[in-house]
Write a protein that holds these residues in place. Structure first.
Motif: not given
Length: 157
Positions: A23-24, A26, A63, A103, A107, A110-111
């Motif tokens: 998830d982190l 992406g 990442c 980023e 992220r 956003l999570i």
């Protein structure tokens, strides 16, 4: 709702499960497992049950790999070479540059927002109990009155 003025780069944990990392970063979990076979610097710890546990530096490296492959268009051999170049320029453990750091921060935020929105959605979808329904009765204020009689005029042809 929490304030977003302080933006941690990653959640305050030492180790992350593969689903959290996916998830982190992406990407899907199978992509992370494939990258482990391609990039030597990426070696997550494994528990007794063979579950992968990624360190913070692993997440930062992932990442960077994602950015190199997906955004900058490197091939896997090209990304390996670029990571070696970055490793020579910077001390070990500090591979994450400014853009990748932002980023990861975005992220993570956003999570967090997604989980808050899911909580709100489930609260809205929940059916109120009988006690709550009596509290939810609406009151209305009449702002206009409709006359009882209306004058209708007939037109003659």
């Amino acid at each position: 709702m929490t304030s977003r003025t302080s933006s941690p780069a990653l959640p305050d944990k030492q180790f992350f499960k593969i689903g959290d990392v996916a998830d982190l970063v992406g990407v899907k979990a199978h992509v992370l497992r494939y990258w482990e076979s391609e990039f030597q610097g990426l070696r997550p710890l494994k528990t007794r049950g063979s579950h992968r546990m990624y360190r913070r530096t692993d997440v930062e490296l992932l990442c960077l790999i994602r950015r190199l492959l997906y955004e900058e268009g490197y091939t896997i051999p090209g990304a390996k070479k670029r990571i070696k170049e970055l490793g020579a320029e910077r001390e070990k453990g500090a591979l994450l540059d400014g853009q990748a750091s932002r980023e990861v921060t975005l992220r993570a935020e956003l999570i967090q927002v997604r989980s808050e929105l899911q909580g709100l959605l489930s609260a809205l979808d929940r059916q109120p109990t009988a006690g709550e329904q009596s509290e939810l009765k609406a009151t209305a204020t009449v702002t206009a009155v409709v006359p009882k009689t209306v004058l209708i005029q007939r037109r003659t042809p």
